[in-house]
Design a protein around this motif. Sequence first.
Motif, PDB file in Angstrom:
ATOM      1  N   MET A   1       6.942  -5.502 -14.548  1.00 13.31           N
ATOM      2  CA  MET A   1       5.906  -5.375 -13.553  1.00 13.31           C
ATOM      3  C   MET A   1       5.101  -4.114 -13.839  1.00 13.31           C
ATOM      4  SD  MET A   1       7.609  -6.516  -9.972  1.00 13.31           S
ATOM      5  CE  MET A   1       5.996  -6.862  -9.304  1.00 13.31           C
ATOM      6  N   LYS A   2       3.875  -4.115 -13.307  1.00 11.76           N
ATOM      7  CA  LYS A   2       2.961  -3.018 -13.619  1.00 11.76           C
ATOM      8  C   LYS A   2       2.098  -2.691 -12.405  1.00 11.76           C
ATOM      9  CE  LYS A   2      -0.578  -1.882 -17.039  1.00 11.76           C
ATOM     10  NZ  LYS A   2      -1.229  -2.327 -18.261  1.00 11.76           N
ATOM     11  N   ALA A   3       1.748  -1.402 -12.282  1.00 12.16           N
ATOM     12  CA  ALA A   3       0.806  -0.949 -11.262  1.00 12.16           C
ATOM     13  C   ALA A   3      -0.083   0.109 -11.891  1.00 12.16           C
ATOM     14  CB  ALA A   3       1.541  -0.369 -10.057  1.00 12.16           C
ATOM     15  N   THR A   4      -1.363   0.093 -11.533  1.00 12.08           N
ATOM     16  CA  THR A   4      -2.312   1.048 -12.100  1.00 12.08           C
ATOM     17  C   THR A   4      -3.122   1.728 -11.006  1.00 12.08           C
ATOM     18  OG1 THR A   4      -3.975  -0.684 -12.379  1.00 12.08           O
ATOM     19  CG2 THR A   4      -2.554  -0.232 -14.271  1.00 12.08           C
ATOM     20  N   THR A   5      -3.609   2.915 -11.318  1.00 10.53           N
ATOM     21  CA  THR A   5      -4.495   3.638 -10.419  1.00 10.53           C
ATOM     22  C   THR A   5      -5.334   4.607 -11.235  1.00 10.53           C
ATOM     23  OG1 THR A   5      -4.617   4.852  -8.317  1.00 10.53           O
ATOM     24  CG2 THR A   5      -2.926   5.565  -9.882  1.00 10.53           C
ATOM     25  N   HIS A   6      -6.370   5.127 -10.612  1.00 11.45           N
ATOM     26  CA  HIS A   6      -7.269   6.086 -11.256  1.00 11.45           C
ATOM     27  C   HIS A   6      -7.594   7.194 -10.265  1.00 11.45           C
ATOM     28  CE1 HIS A   6      -7.870   3.059 -14.367  1.00 11.45           C
ATOM     29  NE2 HIS A   6      -8.061   2.196 -13.380  1.00 11.45           N
TER      30      HIS A   6
ATOM     31  N   SER B   1      -0.633   4.266 -15.330  1.00  6.60           N
ATOM     32  CA  SER B   1      -0.103   2.917 -15.376  1.00  6.60           C
ATOM     33  C   SER B   1       1.416   2.994 -15.317  1.00  6.60           C
ATOM     34  CB  SER B   1      -0.554   2.225 -16.660  1.00  6.60           C
ATOM     35  OG  SER B   1      -0.004   0.941 -16.757  1.00  6.60           O
ATOM     36  N   ALA B   2       1.989   2.511 -14.217  1.00  2.00           N
ATOM     37  CA  ALA B   2       3.432   2.523 -14.024  1.00  2.00           C
ATOM     38  C   ALA B   2       4.014   1.164 -14.383  1.00  2.00           C
ATOM     39  CB  ALA B   2       3.752   2.855 -12.567  1.00  2.00           C
TER      40      ALA B   2
ATOM     41  N   VAL C   1       8.789   4.350  -9.157  1.00  2.00           N
ATOM     42  CA  VAL C   1       7.949   5.046 -10.145  1.00  2.00           C
ATOM     43  C   VAL C   1       6.647   5.490  -9.479  1.00  2.00           C
ATOM     44  CG1 VAL C   1       6.645   4.842 -12.303  1.00  2.00           C
ATOM     45  CG2 VAL C   1       8.912   3.784 -12.114  1.00  2.00           C
ATOM     46  N   VAL C   2       6.003   4.569  -8.769  1.00  2.00           N
ATOM     47  CA  VAL C   2       4.737   4.870  -8.093  1.00  2.00           C
ATOM     48  C   VAL C   2       4.923   6.015  -7.104  1.00  2.00           C
ATOM     49  CG1 VAL C   2       3.094   3.952  -6.404  1.00  2.00           C
ATOM     50  CG2 VAL C   2       3.692   2.601  -8.422  1.00  2.00           C
TER      51      VAL C   2
ATOM     52  N   THR D   1      -4.754   4.742  -4.822  1.00  2.00           N
ATOM     53  CA  THR D   1      -4.563   3.346  -4.448  1.00  2.00           C
ATOM     54  C   THR D   1      -4.103   2.604  -5.692  1.00  2.00           C
ATOM     55  OG1 THR D   1      -6.326   3.497  -2.801  1.00  2.00           O
ATOM     56  CG2 THR D   1      -5.676   1.282  -3.512  1.00  2.00           C
ATOM     57  N   TRP D   2      -2.865   2.169  -5.664  1.00  2.00           N
ATOM     58  CA  TRP D   2      -2.277   1.476  -6.811  1.00  2.00           C
ATOM     59  C   TRP D   2      -2.550  -0.022  -6.713  1.00  2.00           C
ATOM     60  CZ3 TRP D   2       0.473   3.887 -10.792  1.00  2.00           C
ATOM     61  CH2 TRP D   2       0.723   5.244 -10.623  1.00  2.00           C
ATOM     62  N   THR D   3      -2.863  -0.632  -7.849  1.00  2.00           N
ATOM     63  CA  THR D   3      -3.070  -2.072  -7.949  1.00  2.00           C
ATOM     64  C   THR D   3      -1.878  -2.663  -8.709  1.00  2.00           C
ATOM     65  OG1 THR D   3      -5.455  -1.748  -8.022  1.00  2.00           O
ATOM     66  CG2 THR D   3      -4.613  -3.874  -8.786  1.00  2.00           C
ATOM     67  N   TYR D   4      -1.205  -3.612  -8.084  1.00  2.00           N
ATOM     68  CA  TYR D   4       0.005  -4.209  -8.655  1.00  2.00           C
ATOM     69  C   TYR D   4      -0.309  -5.517  -9.383  1.00  2.00           C
ATOM     70  CZ  TYR D   4       2.845  -0.911  -6.006  1.00  2.00           C
ATOM     71  OH  TYR D   4       3.434   0.231  -5.528  1.00  2.00           O
TER      72      TYR D   4
END
Length: 94
Positions: free
Chosen positions: A1-6, A57-58, A69-70, A89-92
């Motif tokens: 699984m992955k989550a991203t933010t900027h 990117s987690a 992780v997040v 704001t993380w996007t999963y």
Amino acid sequence: MKATTHLNTESAERYLGTLCKHFGHKVPVTHTRQNGHIELPFGACELAAAKGQLSLSATADDRVALDKVVQVITSHLERFAFREDPKLTWTYAA
């Protein structure tokens, strides 16, 4: 699984370095001025610094580990970047 933010910031390289150096005392870390990798026991985080932006990117094997992780990365970045009061704001994604 992955989550991203900027995070939009002019201090992207500084925050990347600070996060990597901090975690490097505890877990395996690799980093340059523009890229970093933090290997936590329950997942990992890739960091990329570009002009005006820090991208994170987690990754983890399951949602519980990914949330951890997040949470860990977010809490540390918020502490190091407190002057900017970052609201991540993380996007999963699966």
